[in-house]
Design a protein around this motif. Structure first.
Motif, PDB file in Angstrom:
ATOM      1  N   SER A 151      -6.225  -2.906  -8.118  1.00 51.60           N
ATOM      2  CA  SER A 151      -5.529  -3.793  -7.206  1.00 51.60           C
ATOM      3  C   SER A 151      -4.077  -3.865  -7.669  1.00 51.60           C
ATOM      4  O   SER A 151      -3.811  -3.972  -8.869  1.00 51.60           O
ATOM      5  CB  SER A 151      -6.167  -5.187  -7.252  1.00 51.60           C
ATOM      6  OG  SER A 151      -5.447  -6.083  -6.445  1.00 51.60           O
ATOM      7  N   SER A 170      -4.938  -3.423   2.490  1.00 50.58           N
ATOM      8  CA  SER A 170      -4.043  -4.546   2.266  1.00 50.58           C
ATOM      9  C   SER A 170      -4.871  -5.819   2.209  1.00 50.58           C
ATOM     10  O   SER A 170      -5.562  -6.155   3.165  1.00 50.58           O
ATOM     11  CB  SER A 170      -3.006  -4.618   3.385  1.00 50.58           C
ATOM     12  OG  SER A 170      -2.155  -5.708   3.176  1.00 50.58           O
ATOM     13  N   GLN A 171      -4.833  -6.532   1.074  1.00 54.49           N
ATOM     14  CA  GLN A 171      -5.590  -7.775   0.938  1.00 54.49           C
ATOM     15  C   GLN A 171      -4.771  -8.973   1.395  1.00 54.49           C
ATOM     16  O   GLN A 171      -5.306  -9.902   1.981  1.00 54.49           O
ATOM     17  CB  GLN A 171      -6.011  -7.969  -0.516  1.00 54.49           C
ATOM     18  CG  GLN A 171      -7.029  -6.947  -0.961  1.00 54.49           C
ATOM     19  CD  GLN A 171      -7.453  -7.203  -2.400  1.00 54.49           C
ATOM     20  OE1 GLN A 171      -6.619  -7.301  -3.282  1.00 54.49           O
ATOM     21  NE2 GLN A 171      -8.750  -7.293  -2.607  1.00 54.49           N
ATOM     22  N   GLN A 228      -4.857  -4.919 -11.556  1.00 49.41           N
ATOM     23  CA  GLN A 228      -6.179  -5.137 -12.132  1.00 49.41           C
ATOM     24  C   GLN A 228      -6.944  -3.843 -11.925  1.00 49.41           C
ATOM     25  O   GLN A 228      -7.044  -3.354 -10.787  1.00 49.41           O
ATOM     26  CB  GLN A 228      -6.920  -6.273 -11.445  1.00 49.41           C
ATOM     27  CG  GLN A 228      -6.404  -7.639 -11.817  1.00 49.41           C
ATOM     28  CD  GLN A 228      -7.237  -8.741 -11.203  1.00 49.41           C
ATOM     29  OE1 GLN A 228      -7.578  -8.682 -10.026  1.00 49.41           O
ATOM     30  NE2 GLN A 228      -7.565  -9.749 -11.994  1.00 49.41           N
ATOM     31  N   CYS A 268       0.815  -1.216   0.000  1.00 52.67           N
ATOM     32  CA  CYS A 268       0.000   0.000   0.000  1.00 52.67           C
ATOM     33  C   CYS A 268       0.854   1.274   0.000  1.00 52.67           C
ATOM     34  O   CYS A 268       0.343   2.354  -0.300  1.00 52.67           O
ATOM     35  CB  CYS A 268      -0.978   0.005   1.173  1.00 52.67           C
ATOM     36  SG  CYS A 268      -2.309  -1.223   0.998  1.00 52.67           S
ATOM     37  N   SER A 295      -0.311  -7.530  -1.590  1.00 49.52           N
ATOM     38  CA  SER A 295      -1.229  -6.786  -2.450  1.00 49.52           C
ATOM     39  C   SER A 295      -2.002  -5.711  -1.688  1.00 49.52           C
ATOM     40  O   SER A 295      -2.134  -5.764  -0.468  1.00 49.52           O
ATOM     41  CB  SER A 295      -2.219  -7.736  -3.126  1.00 49.52           C
ATOM     42  OG  SER A 295      -3.088  -8.316  -2.185  1.00 49.52           O
ATOM     43  N   CYS A 296      -2.489  -4.739  -2.465  1.00 52.70           N
ATOM     44  CA  CYS A 296      -3.283  -3.649  -1.900  1.00 52.70           C
ATOM     45  C   CYS A 296      -4.416  -3.336  -2.880  1.00 52.70           C
ATOM     46  O   CYS A 296      -4.231  -3.391  -4.100  1.00 52.70           O
ATOM     47  CB  CYS A 296      -2.402  -2.416  -1.690  1.00 52.70           C
ATOM     48  SG  CYS A 296      -3.194  -1.145  -0.674  1.00 52.70           S
ATOM     49  N   PHE A 297      -5.587  -2.996  -2.342  1.00 55.98           N
ATOM     50  CA  PHE A 297      -6.780  -2.743  -3.137  1.00 55.98           C
ATOM     51  C   PHE A 297      -7.297  -1.333  -2.860  1.00 55.98           C
ATOM     52  O   PHE A 297      -7.349  -0.891  -1.716  1.00 55.98           O
ATOM     53  CB  PHE A 297      -7.858  -3.779  -2.786  1.00 55.98           C
ATOM     54  CG  PHE A 297      -9.118  -3.632  -3.558  1.00 55.98           C
ATOM     55  CD1 PHE A 297      -9.174  -3.998  -4.894  1.00 55.98           C
ATOM     56  CD2 PHE A 297     -10.263  -3.126  -2.963  1.00 55.98           C
ATOM     57  CE1 PHE A 297     -10.356  -3.870  -5.624  1.00 55.98           C
ATOM     58  CE2 PHE A 297     -11.444  -3.002  -3.674  1.00 55.98           C
ATOM     59  CZ  PHE A 297     -11.488  -3.371  -5.011  1.00 55.98           C
ATOM     60  N   TYR A 298      -7.693  -0.657  -3.933  1.00 57.19           N
ATOM     61  CA  TYR A 298      -8.218   0.711  -3.859  1.00 57.19           C
ATOM     62  C   TYR A 298      -9.555   0.717  -4.592  1.00 57.19           C
ATOM     63  O   TYR A 298      -9.668   0.150  -5.677  1.00 57.19           O
ATOM     64  CB  TYR A 298      -7.273   1.693  -4.546  1.00 57.19           C
ATOM     65  CG  TYR A 298      -5.852   1.621  -4.036  1.00 57.19           C
ATOM     66  CD1 TYR A 298      -5.406   2.512  -3.060  1.00 57.19           C
ATOM     67  CD2 TYR A 298      -4.960   0.667  -4.514  1.00 57.19           C
ATOM     68  CE1 TYR A 298      -4.105   2.440  -2.585  1.00 57.19           C
ATOM     69  CE2 TYR A 298      -3.667   0.591  -4.046  1.00 57.19           C
ATOM     70  CZ  TYR A 298      -3.247   1.477  -3.078  1.00 57.19           C
ATOM     71  OH  TYR A 298      -1.959   1.395  -2.605  1.00 57.19           O
ATOM     72  N   SER A 299     -10.557   1.387  -4.016  1.00 52.14           N
ATOM     73  CA  SER A 299     -11.862   1.372  -4.661  1.00 52.14           C
ATOM     74  C   SER A 299     -12.619   2.674  -4.444  1.00 52.14           C
ATOM     75  O   SER A 299     -12.762   3.143  -3.315  1.00 52.14           O
ATOM     76  CB  SER A 299     -12.702   0.208  -4.119  1.00 52.14           C
ATOM     77  OG  SER A 299     -13.979   0.209  -4.710  1.00 52.14           O
ATOM     78  N   LYS A 327      -0.539  -5.999  -6.991  1.00 55.04           N
ATOM     79  CA  LYS A 327       0.050  -7.185  -6.381  1.00 55.04           C
ATOM     80  C   LYS A 327       1.525  -7.262  -6.743  1.00 55.04           C
ATOM     81  O   LYS A 327       1.895  -7.130  -7.901  1.00 55.04           O
ATOM     82  CB  LYS A 327      -0.652  -8.450  -6.860  1.00 55.04           C
ATOM     83  CG  LYS A 327      -0.089  -9.706  -6.212  1.00 55.04           C
ATOM     84  CD  LYS A 327      -0.821 -10.946  -6.656  1.00 55.04           C
ATOM     85  CE  LYS A 327      -0.372 -12.193  -5.955  1.00 55.04           C
ATOM     86  NZ  LYS A 327       1.027 -12.376  -5.751  1.00 55.04           N
ATOM     87  N   THR A 344     -11.674   1.088  -9.645  1.00 58.95           N
ATOM     88  CA  THR A 344     -10.941   0.312  -8.653  1.00 58.95           C
ATOM     89  C   THR A 344      -9.617  -0.150  -9.263  1.00 58.95           C
ATOM     90  O   THR A 344      -9.487  -0.272 -10.477  1.00 58.95           O
ATOM     91  CB  THR A 344     -11.724  -0.938  -8.203  1.00 58.95           C
ATOM     92  OG1 THR A 344     -11.886  -1.812  -9.308  1.00 58.95           O
ATOM     93  CG2 THR A 344     -13.075  -0.579  -7.621  1.00 58.95           C
TER      94      THR A 344
END
Length: 190
Positions: A100, A83-84, A166, A61, A88-92, A102, A98
């Motif tokens: 992701s 943080s998934q 992604q 992140c 990895s880190c996810f933003y939405s 990784k 969105t």
């Protein structure tokens, strides 16, 4: 006798290779030769005019800070990257998009991350179902796979490190490539 052989023999005899002999400005004939390798045939990040980067040196992140994710439209004003996994880190932002990110490290093969990226980028479209496009992300080799409202980006940062993005948005490959540029700028050298 090749120009590289002449340059190496001259350097071995104390003459030193010059740019005219096929060496770069620092006198390294291997670097000059590597830059002449056609893009589709490169197999190492050393063949690009960029330093190797280590995305594992920081938390995922931290590679795409929240403020910059907001600027890209991947987070609302009060949002934060999540943080998934440890890689990895996810933003939405439900309204705009969105993404992701990784971190990939190491390979189960003797091939490099740069080689795998380029092979995927230049695979004949008739051989695979998805169409990939080579993209240059701040000098680093990458490719996108566009699925309409979604896009994947694979980006090589060193021979052993890469990133997978992604993205979903109105222009997902644009979002993925812009996020890649931000991440490259925030990744320490290897």
């Amino acid at each position: 006798m090749s120009l590289l052989t002449v340059a190496l023999l001259t350097a071995g005899c104390g003459g030193g290779a010059t740019p005219e002999d096929g060496a770069d400005e620092q006198g390294d004939p291997e670097t000059a030769e590597a830059e002449d390798v056609p893009l589709e045939q490169r197999d190492s990040i050393a063949q690009f005019d960029v330093p190797a980067l280590d995305p594992t040196a920081v938390e995922p992140c931290e590679l795409l800070p929240d403020e910059e994710a907001r600027d890209l439209g991947a987070l609302p004003d009060d949002g934060a990257g999540v943080s998934q996994t440890e890689s990895s880190c996810f933003y939405s932002d439900p309204m705009t998009g969105t993404i992701s990110v990784k971190v990939n490290e190491g390979m189960a093969t003797d091939r490099t991350m740069a080689w795998l990226t380029l092979q995927s980028a230049f695979t004949d479209a008739e051989e695979v179902e998805e169409v990939t496009d080579y993209v240059d992300v701040s000098g680093y080799p990458a490719y996108t796979t566009d699925y309409g409202g979604a896009c994947n980006l694979d980006l090589a940062l060193s021979d052993d490190h890469g990133l997978f993005f992604q993205a979903q948005s109105d222009d997902p490959c644009y979002l993925a490539v812009r996020a890649g540029e931000v991440v490259v700028a925030n990744t320490p050298e290897l």
